[in-house]
Design an enzyme around this catalytic site. Structure first.
Site, PDB file in Angstrom:
ATOM      1  N   ASP A  64       8.927 -19.976  45.952  1.00 45.29           N
ATOM      2  CA  ASP A  64       8.439 -21.361  45.981  1.00 45.29           C
ATOM      3  C   ASP A  64       7.839 -21.784  44.654  1.00 45.29           C
ATOM      4  OD1 ASP A  64       5.604 -23.013  47.452  1.00 45.29           O
ATOM      5  OD2 ASP A  64       7.613 -23.837  47.138  1.00 45.29           O
ATOM      6  N   GLU A 123       4.868 -10.972  49.465  1.00 45.83           N
ATOM      7  CA  GLU A 123       5.540 -11.533  50.657  1.00 45.83           C
ATOM      8  C   GLU A 123       6.968 -11.026  50.835  1.00 45.83           C
ATOM      9  OE1 GLU A 123       3.073 -15.736  51.066  1.00 45.83           O
ATOM     10  OE2 GLU A 123       5.216 -15.796  50.615  1.00 45.83           O
ATOM     11  N   TYR A 153      -2.160 -18.620  56.474  1.00 44.81           N
ATOM     12  CA  TYR A 153      -2.240 -20.090  56.449  1.00 44.81           C
ATOM     13  C   TYR A 153      -2.531 -20.634  57.845  1.00 44.81           C
ATOM     14  CZ  TYR A 153      -0.585 -20.060  51.632  1.00 44.81           C
ATOM     15  OH  TYR A 153      -0.471 -19.866  50.269  1.00 44.81           O
ATOM     16  N   GLU A 172      -3.928 -15.540  49.370  1.00 50.56           N
ATOM     17  CA  GLU A 172      -3.481 -16.918  49.540  1.00 50.56           C
ATOM     18  C   GLU A 172      -4.046 -17.495  50.829  1.00 50.56           C
ATOM     19  OE1 GLU A 172       1.014 -16.476  47.564  1.00 50.56           O
ATOM     20  OE2 GLU A 172       0.692 -17.842  49.253  1.00 50.56           O
TER      21      GLU A 172
HETATM   22  N1  CKX Z   1       3.381 -18.067  49.663  1.00 53.01           N
HETATM   23  C1  CKX Z   1       3.007 -18.462  53.779  1.00 53.01           C
HETATM   24  C2  CKX Z   1       4.023 -17.832  48.379  1.00 53.01           C
HETATM   25  C3  CKX Z   1       3.727 -18.912  47.408  1.00 53.01           C
HETATM   26  C4  CKX Z   1       3.996 -20.292  48.028  1.00 53.01           C
HETATM   27  C5  CKX Z   1       3.140 -20.430  49.273  1.00 53.01           C
HETATM   28  C6  CKX Z   1       3.219 -21.866  49.832  1.00 53.01           C
HETATM   29  C7  CKX Z   1       3.620 -19.385  50.232  1.00 53.01           C
HETATM   30  C8  CKX Z   1       2.975 -19.437  51.576  1.00 53.01           C
HETATM   31  C9  CKX Z   1       3.712 -18.576  52.535  1.00 53.01           C
HETATM   32  O1  CKX Z   1       4.474 -18.742  46.268  1.00 53.01           O
HETATM   33  O2  CKX Z   1       3.731 -21.298  47.108  1.00 53.01           O
HETATM   34  O3  CKX Z   1       4.074 -22.149  50.657  1.00 53.01           O
HETATM   35  O4  CKX Z   1       2.425 -22.694  49.424  1.00 53.01           O
END
Ligand code: CKX
Length: 597
Positions: free
Chosen positions: A165, A417, A473, A510
């Protein structure tokens, strides 16, 4: 043998910066090699800043989204070539892979877009004008890290799609140096520390060419030599050391001299911070004292530059992180430019240094799958898992070799991840964790970052980690808009971890919400500033319930660019700061919390 050391100027070594406006050309049909562009020069080149990404500089979509080969070229002038001189050209990085030509001859190359490319230029350079040419490529696949794929479009052009992402920025993203060092030179060094009662021991090891002798000195901030030694390895002992502390850095200068026939043949000076990092049960210790990590997952990302390094951006980021009361960041999701670590050493920031082990889960909207815990298998049917693992291991080894001497670096992260729920995943990662442990003279903690699918009952890889990093999240990808239900689910999972992984520190790497810095809403709704604050408050209260939680790194420090998508409004908006580094409301809530903690 190439030089591992960051380029310096002194009475023996010369480091010339080659940054500026280079010549550039896209090569969509990969015809440049065959056509001999490295010998003849790029036909009809355009100009291109170095360092910088090319994507955000143009006005056409095909140039922003370009995928394939592209070329850089510049002139390098050499005044004189001494017989006892070596020349190296060092690129901080070229994303994602490159071949380097000097005067049309292939001098070297590199696979991987986030660590140095160093070529021995001596054999190719001549006095006067030299042509330096770089053939680079930004394609992604399932054996490169980070992982992704290339989609062929109807018009025959290609589109890179990362299983991650962040925008697939490419180019020469960091400074380029022409280094001249002696024929017999200091190549590398490593240091480890042990602390006693009001004393410290520094065990050092120096790699150098030939059979000259090595002298080392350690000088304090005032320049007073407080310890010295002789030999390619040894131990320096100092009483009442000034320790390198979080947000209170103290740097000594470590000077290495290579002596041949009584004269200094080579010299290298490096900042040194005396500190220890260790894990004690469910605590992370710095200099033997528990530390709580407060900060962010970041990106090398800014307007126009894309992923290009710029001191002004870095300085602003550190000032914002100091303003908010942070003390740590993760180099999500790839090793950053050397200069970030040199600045962290000076600023007293802690770094979790991460290799681009991202996208090891097949999904173009990995965040949605990861957020909701629906990621699917990967290692079972990866096209060439051995080649992928080889590239992954190489990145780990290169990162540790480059960053091992930074006091700011407290841990290595080898996963972000990835799929971790299968035996295949465990067999893939176990050797990589081992490699990281073996590679680091200081044996810093090694960790990995787990998304929702890697739950207490399904994750097979958490036992490989010295501390466990979670991306969660609750209140966004899970039970978005219902923070009460989100809290219940969050605590349910943390109770399971409390059961399962006892005596292990946890760090949240995160947590966050996409937030438009223009949207206010009462009562709050998702995307509003109010919701980001309420979301943070809920997460803080959960963190404070579990004593084994030893850190909170919010996602993200600032809004950043991504690929296009229905869930991305010109990029990811989960920053606590906007992309031009202005605080959102929730940043104040964080400041109040972190200044008290
Ligand atoms: N995790 C639950 C990796 C980041 C993304 C982040 C997002 C995701 C979240 C996965 O590189 O930016 O979706 O904000």
């Amino acid at each position: 043998m190439i030089s591992e050391l960051y380029p310096v100027n002194n009475e023996i070594r010369r480091a010339q910066l080659l940054d500026g406006l280079w010549r550039f050309r896209f090569d969509p049909r990969s015809e440049g090699k065959e056509a001999g562009w490295a010998e003849s020069g790029l036909p009809d080149p355009i100009s291109m800043p170095v360092p910088g990404s090319f994507a955000d500089l143009f006005t056409e979509a095909w140039q922003r989204d370009y995928c394939g080969d592209f070329w850089y070229e510049t002139d390098v002038y050499i005044q004189d070539v001494q017989p006892d001189q070596q020349f190296f050209i060092r690129f901080g990085s070229v994303t994602h892979r490159c071949c380097v030509y000097i005067n049309g001859q292939l001098a070297g190359g590199h696979e991987g877009g986030f660590l140095p490319v160093v070529v021995n230029a001596g054999p190719y350079l001549r006095r006067g004008r030299n042509r330096l040419t770089v053939l680079a490529n930004n394609e992604l696949n399932e054996t490169s890290i980070p992982c992704g794929a290339v989609r062929m479009k109807a018009d025959g052009s290609r589109m890179a799609q990362g299983y991650f992402d962040f925008f697939n920025y490419a180019g020469i993203h960091r400074s380029v140096w022409l280094e001249s060092i002696p024929a017999q030179a200091i190549r590398d060094y490593s240091v480890t520390y042990s602390l006693g009662d009001r004393c410290a021991e520094i065990a050092y090891e120096v790699e150098a060419d030939g059979d000259g002798s090595i002298l080392v000195e350690l000088a304090d901030r005032e320049g007073t030599v407080v310890a010295s030694g002789e030999g390619r390895q040894g131990i320096l002992r100092i009483a009442d050391p000034h320790l390198w502390q979080v947000r209170n850095a103290y740097l000594y200068t470590f000077t290495i001299r290579l002596i041949r026939s009584g004269k200094t043949a080579d010299r290298y000076d490096a900042p040194m911070g005396i500190r220890t990092v260790s894990i004690d049960g469910d605590r992370i210790l710095l200099n033997g004292q528990p530390v709580y990590l407060k900060g962010f997952g970041k990106h090398e990302d800014s307007e126009m530059l894309g992923r290009g390094f710029n001191y002004a951006v870095a300085k602003r980021d550190y000032e914002c992180m100091k303003w908010i009361g942070a003390n740590c960041f993760r180099t999500s999701h790839y090793p950053y430019a050397d200069e970030w670590y040199r600045m962290a050493d000076q600023e007293g920031f802690l770094i979790i240094d991460e290799v681009p082990g991202v996208g090891l889960m097949r999904s173009f909207a990995n965040f949605a799958a990861a957020g909701a815990g629906k990621s699917n298998g990967f290692f079972g049917d990866c096209p060439d898992v051995d080649l992928l693992q080889k590239n992954h291991r190489a990145a780990i080894e290169e990162m540790i070799r480059r960053d091992k001497n930074h006091p700011s670096v407290i841990a290595w992260s080898v996963i972000n991840e990835a799929e971790t729920t299968t035996q295949a995943a465990f067999e893939y990662f176990a050797p990589l964790f081992e490699a990281a442990r073996e590679m680091d003279p200081e044996h810093r903690p090694v960790t990995g970052v787990l998304e929702k699918t890697s739950s207490p009952d399904r994750c097979r890889c958490w036992p490989l980690m010295d501390f466990i990093c979670l991306n969660r999240y609750y209140g966004w990808y899970i039970s978005g808009g219902d923070l009460q239900e989100a809290r219940r689910q969050f605590e349910e999972e943390m109770d399971q971890w409390a059961e399962k992984a006892q005596h292990v520190p946890f760090v949240f790497t995160e947590f966050g919400t996409d937030t438009l810095d223009s949207l206010h809403k009462l009562p709050s709704v998702m995307w509003s500033q109010e919701y980001q604050q309420e979301y943070m408050e809920m997460n803080f209260s959960v963190f404070d319930r579990y004593p084994f939680i030893r850190g909170e790194l919010a996602w993200n420090f600032a809004d950043f660019q991504t690929g296009q998508g229905i869930m991305r409004v010109n990029g990811n908006k989960k920053g606590l700061f906007s992309r031009n580094r202005q605080p959102k409301e929730a940043a104040w809530a964080m400041k109040h919390r972190w200044e008290k903690r």
